[in-house]
Design an enzyme around this catalytic site. Structure first.
Site, short mmCIF file in Angstrom:
data_model
loop_
_atom_site.label_atom_id
_atom_site.label_comp_id
_atom_site.label_asym_id
_atom_site.label_seq_id
_atom_site.Cartn_x
_atom_site.Cartn_y
_atom_site.Cartn_z
N ILE A 89 0.85 -1.20 0.00
CA ILE A 89 0.00 0.00 0.00
C ILE A 89 0.89 1.25 0.00
O ILE A 89 1.78 1.39 0.84
CB ILE A 89 -0.94 0.01 1.23
CG1 ILE A 89 -1.82 -1.25 1.21
CG2 ILE A 89 -1.78 1.27 1.27
CD1 ILE A 89 -2.69 -1.43 -0.02
N HIS A 105 -3.84 -11.93 7.30
CA HIS A 105 -2.69 -12.73 6.86
C HIS A 105 -2.90 -14.18 7.30
O HIS A 105 -3.32 -14.41 8.44
CB HIS A 105 -1.40 -12.16 7.48
CG HIS A 105 -0.17 -12.84 6.99
ND1 HIS A 105 0.35 -12.59 5.73
CD2 HIS A 105 0.62 -13.77 7.55
CE1 HIS A 105 1.42 -13.35 5.57
NE2 HIS A 105 1.61 -14.07 6.66
#
Length: 192
Positions: A89, A105
């Site tokens: 990002i 995750h």
């Protein structure tokens, strides 16, 4: 006025689907936009099934312009959820949404995180290391892969006979169970 979520995804979008299902009937929160860097991503079909607008972008638009951030701001997006989104990002997006971008995750961080550690790569690494537990980590997003502050972790047992598909299935069950609930809790705390 409903709080508005944007989902970023790169692939199939099973977590995005669970989020769409979860918020479909919410009076407080809605999924307002699904964004992807992959024009072939199945998440686009999932979004279409829920009549949620989509936006496809390329590397140049994402990293060298403010177009994505401007789109989010114009749509009055309050919160950003990554659901199998594989790109780092950029700073302009992090600055525009401080403490309002989360990721999931497929491992218990800090183990098995970082660049290149996503999807089956993570599950292979967990199994190759002989781990007896796998899990998920929901965390805030910063400018590095998988290094943002942890919000929630959940674990599952890895049995000796478990193959890759079984490990993946156990992890996805936890993701689908916890991600929508945690996102809802975080979004409800936002002051409009």
């Amino acid at each position: 006025m409903k709080k508005r979520i944007a989902i970023f995804a790169s692939g199939s979008g099973s977590n995005a689907q669970k989020l769409m299902e979860h918020f479909k009937r919410s009076n407080e929160i809605e999924i307002s936009l699904v964004l992807t860097n992959n024009a072939e991503a199945y998440v686009l079909q999932r979004a279409d099934n829920f009549e949620i607008p989509t936006h496809i972008f390329d590397k140049n638009e994402f990293y060298k312009t403010d177009e994505v951030v401007d789109l989010l701001k114009n749509l009055e997006i309050d919160f950003v959820v990554l659901a199998g989104f594989l790109w780092l990002i950029p700073k302009n997006l992090i600055d525009a949404y401080p403490g309002r971008i989360v990721n999931i995750h497929p491992a218990i961080l800090p183990k098995f995180g970082g660049k290149g550690m996503y999807g089956d790569h993570v599950h292979h690494a967990v199994m190759a290391a002989g781990e007896t537990e796998g899990g998920i980590t929901i965390h805030y997003v910063d400018e590095n892969y998988d290094e943002g502050e942890y919000i929630y972790q959940a674990r599952y047992r890895i049995d000796k006979n478990d193959n890759l598909e079984m490990v993946k299935f156990k992890g996805q069950q936890l993701e689908h169970q916890h991600y929508p609930r945690i996102v809802e809790t975080l979004v409800k705390k936002i002051k409009k």
